[in-house]
Design a protein around this motif. Structure first.
Motif, PDB file in Angstrom:
ATOM      1  N   ALA A 122       0.819  -1.206   0.000  1.00  0.00           N
ATOM      2  CA  ALA A 122       0.000   0.000   0.000  1.00  0.00           C
ATOM      3  C   ALA A 122       0.855   1.259   0.000  1.00  0.00           C
ATOM      4  N   ASP A 123       2.031   1.185   0.613  1.00  0.00           N
ATOM      5  CA  ASP A 123       2.894   2.355   0.744  1.00  0.00           C
ATOM      6  C   ASP A 123       4.309   1.976   0.297  1.00  0.00           C
ATOM      7  N   PRO A 124       4.601   2.068  -1.013  1.00  0.00           N
ATOM      8  CA  PRO A 124       5.934   1.684  -1.507  1.00  0.00           C
ATOM      9  C   PRO A 124       7.064   2.505  -0.897  1.00  0.00           C
ATOM     10  N   GLU A 125       6.798   3.751  -0.557  1.00  0.00           N
ATOM     11  CA  GLU A 125       7.832   4.590   0.047  1.00  0.00           C
ATOM     12  C   GLU A 125       8.238   4.039   1.409  1.00  0.00           C
ATOM     13  N   LEU A 126       7.265   3.666   2.210  1.00  0.00           N
ATOM     14  CA  LEU A 126       7.557   3.087   3.517  1.00  0.00           C
ATOM     15  C   LEU A 126       8.250   1.739   3.371  1.00  0.00           C
ATOM     16  N   ALA A 127       7.796   0.938   2.423  1.00  0.00           N
ATOM     17  CA  ALA A 127       8.389  -0.383   2.221  1.00  0.00           C
ATOM     18  C   ALA A 127       9.850  -0.264   1.796  1.00  0.00           C
ATOM     19  N   ALA A 128      10.157   0.681   0.916  1.00  0.00           N
ATOM     20  CA  ALA A 128      11.544   0.884   0.485  1.00  0.00           C
ATOM     21  C   ALA A 128      12.404   1.324   1.662  1.00  0.00           C
ATOM     22  N   THR A 129      11.861   2.187   2.517  1.00  0.00           N
ATOM     23  CA  THR A 129      12.581   2.631   3.710  1.00  0.00           C
ATOM     24  C   THR A 129      12.873   1.457   4.636  1.00  0.00           C
ATOM     25  N   GLN A 130      11.891   0.591   4.814  1.00  0.00           N
ATOM     26  CA  GLN A 130      12.070  -0.568   5.679  1.00  0.00           C
ATOM     27  C   GLN A 130      13.162  -1.492   5.140  1.00  0.00           C
ATOM     28  N   PHE A 131      13.129  -1.748   3.850  1.00  0.00           N
ATOM     29  CA  PHE A 131      14.084  -2.678   3.255  1.00  0.00           C
ATOM     30  C   PHE A 131      15.519  -2.162   3.351  1.00  0.00           C
ATOM     31  N   LEU A 132      15.729  -0.925   2.917  1.00  0.00           N
ATOM     32  CA  LEU A 132      17.081  -0.365   2.966  1.00  0.00           C
ATOM     33  C   LEU A 132      17.540  -0.179   4.408  1.00  0.00           C
ATOM     34  N   GLY A 133      16.604   0.130   5.296  1.00  0.00           N
ATOM     35  CA  GLY A 133      16.960   0.311   6.703  1.00  0.00           C
ATOM     36  C   GLY A 133      17.446  -0.965   7.353  1.00  0.00           C
ATOM     37  N   MET A 134      16.840  -2.086   7.016  1.00  0.00           N
ATOM     38  CA  MET A 134      17.281  -3.357   7.589  1.00  0.00           C
ATOM     39  C   MET A 134      18.721  -3.663   7.208  1.00  0.00           C
ATOM     40  N   ILE A 135      19.130  -3.235   6.021  1.00  0.00           N
ATOM     41  CA  ILE A 135      20.489  -3.512   5.555  1.00  0.00           C
ATOM     42  C   ILE A 135      21.473  -2.505   6.130  1.00  0.00           C
ATOM     43  N   SER A 136      21.160  -1.224   6.019  1.00  0.00           N
ATOM     44  CA  SER A 136      22.107  -0.195   6.470  1.00  0.00           C
ATOM     45  C   SER A 136      22.258  -0.186   7.982  1.00  0.00           C
ATOM     46  N   ASN A 137      21.219  -0.611   8.712  1.00  0.00           N
ATOM     47  CA  ASN A 137      21.305  -0.593  10.163  1.00  0.00           C
ATOM     48  C   ASN A 137      22.360  -1.561  10.685  1.00  0.00           C
ATOM     49  N   TYR A 138      22.667  -2.592   9.900  1.00  0.00           N
ATOM     50  CA  TYR A 138      23.692  -3.548  10.316  1.00  0.00           C
ATOM     51  C   TYR A 138      25.038  -3.277   9.649  1.00  0.00           C
ATOM     52  N   LEU A 139      25.008  -2.836   8.393  1.00  0.00           N
ATOM     53  CA  LEU A 139      26.242  -2.727   7.626  1.00  0.00           C
ATOM     54  C   LEU A 139      26.876  -1.340   7.638  1.00  0.00           C
ATOM     55  N   LEU A 140      26.072  -0.290   7.760  1.00  0.00           N
ATOM     56  CA  LEU A 140      26.613   1.072   7.649  1.00  0.00           C
ATOM     57  C   LEU A 140      26.753   1.772   8.991  1.00  0.00           C
TER      58      LEU A 140
END
Length: 204
Positions: free
Chosen positions: A153-171
Motif C-alpha cells: 500500500a505504501d511503496p515509500e515506507l516499504a523501500a525505507t524498511q528494506f534499505l533500513g534493515m540492511i544499512s542498520n547492520y552494515l553502515l
C-alpha cells in the motif's frame, strides 16, 4: 571543436579521481571549511588551474564526492517484475556493496561532522545521492505491486524498511564503532534475511 582523444579523456578522469579522493581526505582531516581548494590541489598533485577547471567551487567538489560515492550502484539496471524475492535480492546485494565501501563511510562522516555549520552538504547528499537510489527501489516495488506479485500500500515506507534493515547492520555501526567489520558471509545473510522479511510481509 575537436573532441579530446581517448588518452586525454582517461588522463582527465584519473586526475578527477585523484582530486575527489584528496578532497575527501582533507574534508575528513581538517573539516570542510578549513580544507581550501589550493590544499586539495596540492594533495592531489595537480595544478590549481586543473582543479578549478573541473571544480570552480568547493560546493561543486563536494557534489562530485557525493555522486562518486553513489555512482557504483547500477540504478539504471532495474530487476524485472515477477519475482519479488529475486528482485529484492539483486537490489539488496547492490545496496550492501554500496554502503560497505570506504568512500560511503567517509561521505557520511563528512556530512555528520559538518551538518551544524553546513546543512547544505546534507541536502546535497540526500538529493544527489541517497534520494535517487531510494527512488529506484521504491519504483521497483511499484512495478511488483502493479504486476500483482506484491501487496504494498505504501511503496515509500516499504523501500525505507528494506534499505533500513540492511544499512542498520552494515553502515551505521561502522560510523561509530572503530574496527567494525562484517564478513562477506554475514553480509549475504543480512541481505537474505531482509529479503525474507519483505517477502513475508508484502509478497502477494
Amino acid at each position: 571543436m575537436t573532441r579530446p582523444s581517448a588518452y586525454h579523456q582517461r588522463v582527465a578522469e584519473e586526475k578527477r579521481a585523484l582530486i575527489v579522493r584528496a578532497a575527501t581526505e582533507l574534508f575528513l582531516e581538517s573539516g570542510y571549511d578549513r580544507a581550501s581548494l589550493a590544499r586539495v590541489a596540492e594533495r592531489a598533485g595537480v595544478s590549481k588551474a586543473t582543479l578549478f577547471k573541473q571544480f570552480p567551487t568547493k560546493a561543486a567538489l563536494f557534489d562530485a564526492i557525493v555522486i562518486t560515492s553513489w555512482a557504483e550502484t547500477g540504478v539504471a539496471d532495474m530487476p524485472p517484475a515477477g519475482d519479488l524475492a529475486a528482485g529484492l535480492t539483486v537490489l539488496g546485494r547492490r545496496y550492501a556493496t554500496l554502503v560497505t565501501q570506504p568512500e560511503m563511510t567517509d561521505l557520511f562522516r563528512i556530512v555528520i561532522a559538518e551538518l551544524p555549520r553546513f546543512p547544505e552538504l546534507a541536502k546535497a547528499h540526500f538529493s544527489q545521492g541517497k534520494l535517487p537510489y531510494f527512488e529506484s527501489v521504491r519504483s521497483y516495488l511499484v512495478t511488483e505491486r502493479d504486476a500483482g506479485t506484491a501487496a504494498i500500500a505504501d511503496p515509500e515506507l516499504a523501500a525505507t524498511q528494506f534499505l533500513g534493515m540492511i544499512s542498520n547492520y552494515l553502515l551505521w555501526p561502522a560510523l561509530v564503532l572503530p574496527g567494525w567489520t562484517v564478513t562477506p558471509a554475514r553480509t549475504t545473510a543480512v541481505v537474505d534475511e531482509a529479503v525474507r522479511t519483505m517477502v513475508a510481509r508484502y509478497g502477494a
